[in-house]
Design a protein around this motif. Sequence first.
Motif, PDB file in Angstrom:
ATOM      1  N   ALA A 126       0.619  43.549  57.258  1.00 35.33           N
ATOM      2  CA  ALA A 126      -0.083  42.946  56.134  1.00 35.33           C
ATOM      3  C   ALA A 126      -0.337  41.457  56.353  1.00 35.33           C
ATOM      4  O   ALA A 126      -1.388  40.935  55.970  1.00 35.33           O
ATOM      5  CB  ALA A 126       0.715  43.162  54.846  1.00 35.33           C
ATOM      6  N   PHE A 127       0.627  40.755  56.978  1.00 40.34           N
ATOM      7  CA  PHE A 127       0.481  39.319  57.197  1.00 40.34           C
ATOM      8  C   PHE A 127      -0.714  39.025  58.106  1.00 40.34           C
ATOM      9  O   PHE A 127      -1.549  38.163  57.796  1.00 40.34           O
ATOM     10  CB  PHE A 127       1.752  38.741  57.817  1.00 40.34           C
ATOM     11  CG  PHE A 127       1.624  37.310  58.246  1.00 40.34           C
ATOM     12  CD1 PHE A 127       1.650  36.289  57.312  1.00 40.34           C
ATOM     13  CD2 PHE A 127       1.451  36.986  59.592  1.00 40.34           C
ATOM     14  CE1 PHE A 127       1.517  34.963  57.708  1.00 40.34           C
ATOM     15  CE2 PHE A 127       1.329  35.665  59.988  1.00 40.34           C
ATOM     16  CZ  PHE A 127       1.366  34.663  59.042  1.00 40.34           C
ATOM     17  N   GLN A 133      -8.428  38.189  57.424  1.00 39.57           N
ATOM     18  CA  GLN A 133      -9.402  38.236  56.334  1.00 39.57           C
ATOM     19  C   GLN A 133      -9.736  36.839  55.838  1.00 39.57           C
ATOM     20  O   GLN A 133     -10.901  36.510  55.596  1.00 39.57           O
ATOM     21  CB  GLN A 133      -8.854  39.078  55.181  1.00 39.57           C
ATOM     22  CG  GLN A 133      -8.869  40.572  55.454  1.00 39.57           C
ATOM     23  CD  GLN A 133      -8.249  41.359  54.310  1.00 39.57           C
ATOM     24  OE1 GLN A 133      -7.345  40.879  53.637  1.00 39.57           O
ATOM     25  NE2 GLN A 133      -8.733  42.561  54.096  1.00 39.57           N
ATOM     26  N   THR A 134      -8.733  36.007  55.678  1.00 40.89           N
ATOM     27  CA  THR A 134      -8.966  34.641  55.200  1.00 40.89           C
ATOM     28  C   THR A 134      -9.822  33.850  56.177  1.00 40.89           C
ATOM     29  O   THR A 134     -10.761  33.149  55.790  1.00 40.89           O
ATOM     30  CB  THR A 134      -7.629  33.923  54.983  1.00 40.89           C
ATOM     31  OG1 THR A 134      -6.833  34.660  54.053  1.00 40.89           O
ATOM     32  CG2 THR A 134      -7.853  32.507  54.451  1.00 40.89           C
ATOM     33  N   LEU A 135      -9.520  33.986  57.459  1.00 35.13           N
ATOM     34  CA  LEU A 135     -10.255  33.230  58.481  1.00 35.13           C
ATOM     35  C   LEU A 135     -11.721  33.646  58.554  1.00 35.13           C
ATOM     36  O   LEU A 135     -12.597  32.802  58.762  1.00 35.13           O
ATOM     37  CB  LEU A 135      -9.580  33.409  59.847  1.00 35.13           C
ATOM     38  CG  LEU A 135      -8.195  32.757  59.996  1.00 35.13           C
ATOM     39  CD1 LEU A 135      -7.593  33.091  61.352  1.00 35.13           C
ATOM     40  CD2 LEU A 135      -8.285  31.241  59.822  1.00 35.13           C
ATOM     41  N   ILE A 136     -11.993  34.920  58.419  1.00 41.14           N
ATOM     42  CA  ILE A 136     -13.383  35.374  58.547  1.00 41.14           C
ATOM     43  C   ILE A 136     -14.165  35.213  57.243  1.00 41.14           C
ATOM     44  O   ILE A 136     -15.396  35.268  57.252  1.00 41.14           O
ATOM     45  CB  ILE A 136     -13.452  36.844  59.005  1.00 41.14           C
ATOM     46  CG1 ILE A 136     -12.785  37.778  57.979  1.00 41.14           C
ATOM     47  CG2 ILE A 136     -12.821  37.007  60.368  1.00 41.14           C
ATOM     48  CD1 ILE A 136     -12.871  39.241  58.354  1.00 41.14           C
ATOM     49  N   CYS A 196     -20.593  37.878  57.969  1.00 42.04           N
ATOM     50  CA  CYS A 196     -19.958  39.149  58.337  1.00 42.04           C
ATOM     51  C   CYS A 196     -18.615  39.339  57.627  1.00 42.04           C
ATOM     52  O   CYS A 196     -18.340  40.409  57.080  1.00 42.04           O
ATOM     53  CB  CYS A 196     -19.776  39.211  59.850  1.00 42.04           C
ATOM     54  SG  CYS A 196     -19.050  40.761  60.428  1.00 42.04           S
ATOM     55  N   GLY A 197     -17.791  38.299  57.623  1.00 47.09           N
ATOM     56  CA  GLY A 197     -16.477  38.419  56.998  1.00 47.09           C
ATOM     57  C   GLY A 197     -16.546  38.687  55.518  1.00 47.09           C
ATOM     58  O   GLY A 197     -15.814  39.525  54.980  1.00 47.09           O
ATOM     59  N   PHE A 198     -17.455  37.991  54.833  1.00 46.51           N
ATOM     60  CA  PHE A 198     -17.580  38.203  53.396  1.00 46.51           C
ATOM     61  C   PHE A 198     -18.123  39.590  53.089  1.00 46.51           C
ATOM     62  O   PHE A 198     -17.778  40.196  52.077  1.00 46.51           O
ATOM     63  CB  PHE A 198     -18.495  37.136  52.795  1.00 46.51           C
ATOM     64  CG  PHE A 198     -18.473  37.094  51.295  1.00 46.51           C
ATOM     65  CD1 PHE A 198     -17.441  36.456  50.631  1.00 46.51           C
ATOM     66  CD2 PHE A 198     -19.473  37.694  50.556  1.00 46.51           C
ATOM     67  CE1 PHE A 198     -17.407  36.408  49.252  1.00 46.51           C
ATOM     68  CE2 PHE A 198     -19.456  37.655  49.173  1.00 46.51           C
ATOM     69  CZ  PHE A 198     -18.417  37.011  48.517  1.00 46.51           C
TER      70      PHE A 198
END
Length: 323
Positions: A126-127, A133-136, A196-198
């Motif tokens: 999970a970490f 997720q935060t970075l992208i 892409c990440g969002f």
Amino acid sequence: MNRAASTSRNGDLPIRTRIRAFEGRVWKRLKRDKWMYLLLTPGLLYFIIFKYVPMWGIALAFKNYQPFTGFWHSEWVGLEHFRNFFQNPDFFRILRNTLLLSLYNLIFFFPAPIILALLLNEVRKAFFKRTIQTLIYIPHFISMVIVGSISYVVLTTEGGIVNELLFQFTGQKINFLADPGWFRPIIIIQTIWKECGFGTIIFLAALAGVDVEQYEAAVVDGASRWRQMWHITLPSIRSTIIILLILRMGDVLENGFDQIYVMQNALNREVSDVFDTYVYLMGITQGAFSYSTAVGLFKAIIGVLLVFSSNYLAKRFGQSGIY
């Protein structure tokens, strides 16, 4: 005569009664949920003021608008601006550039959030999953002007890190920012990096609704991770993919003005001119308000037609559409 009038009034009585009953139910519901409707008011006002009221401006496409004569007194010219636009030598060049960028976006950008969401779904720690997720997600909140500036710093021939590495290995430099052949790849790479990440948020939410028992049954049957993804994960989010693809078709002629304008220059204008920049050029810099409105209306009509057509095709193939 009085008898006929009395019969007429009696005949109208049930309809009036039903109308009063309906009005009573409406007012009762409004009174009961008044705070919910109050919360709805700002959004409703936003759409009325900024979406519906400006639709009156569509009439400019059929007028020869002159600021001194005003909106109502300008000459009505019908479809003249549309004919001029279709006969303009720039029409097919702009259409080709716009469609090519949209095609590249559909081929390279649209699948990217799906692939990324599938990969993130396989991460069990999970970490690490939250960190990735935060970075992208972060690039989504960066202005396109900043993205263009970063691209300039990275790709410029005067100290750009990419050209410095190329020079170290090959002894040559490539003018990425001025070469028309590199314009479209740069735009696609920027779009993927920024959005892409969002875009994975929707697909990760869809993946969260997949029944875990299906994976457990697949493991019992000896299915590999690839088989589970192909036969369980992808079919489970197929409806989400189709709906987003249908909505994406409405933006085929919409490439994003700010991104194109920031990366456009005199040397790559032959491939960078799209409908968005053309509307700005004709409407703002040259003052052809009616002509640019006609171009914008053409874009909107094509977008609506593509949405309805793609939704119809999705229904014909047994998929769920947007309506």
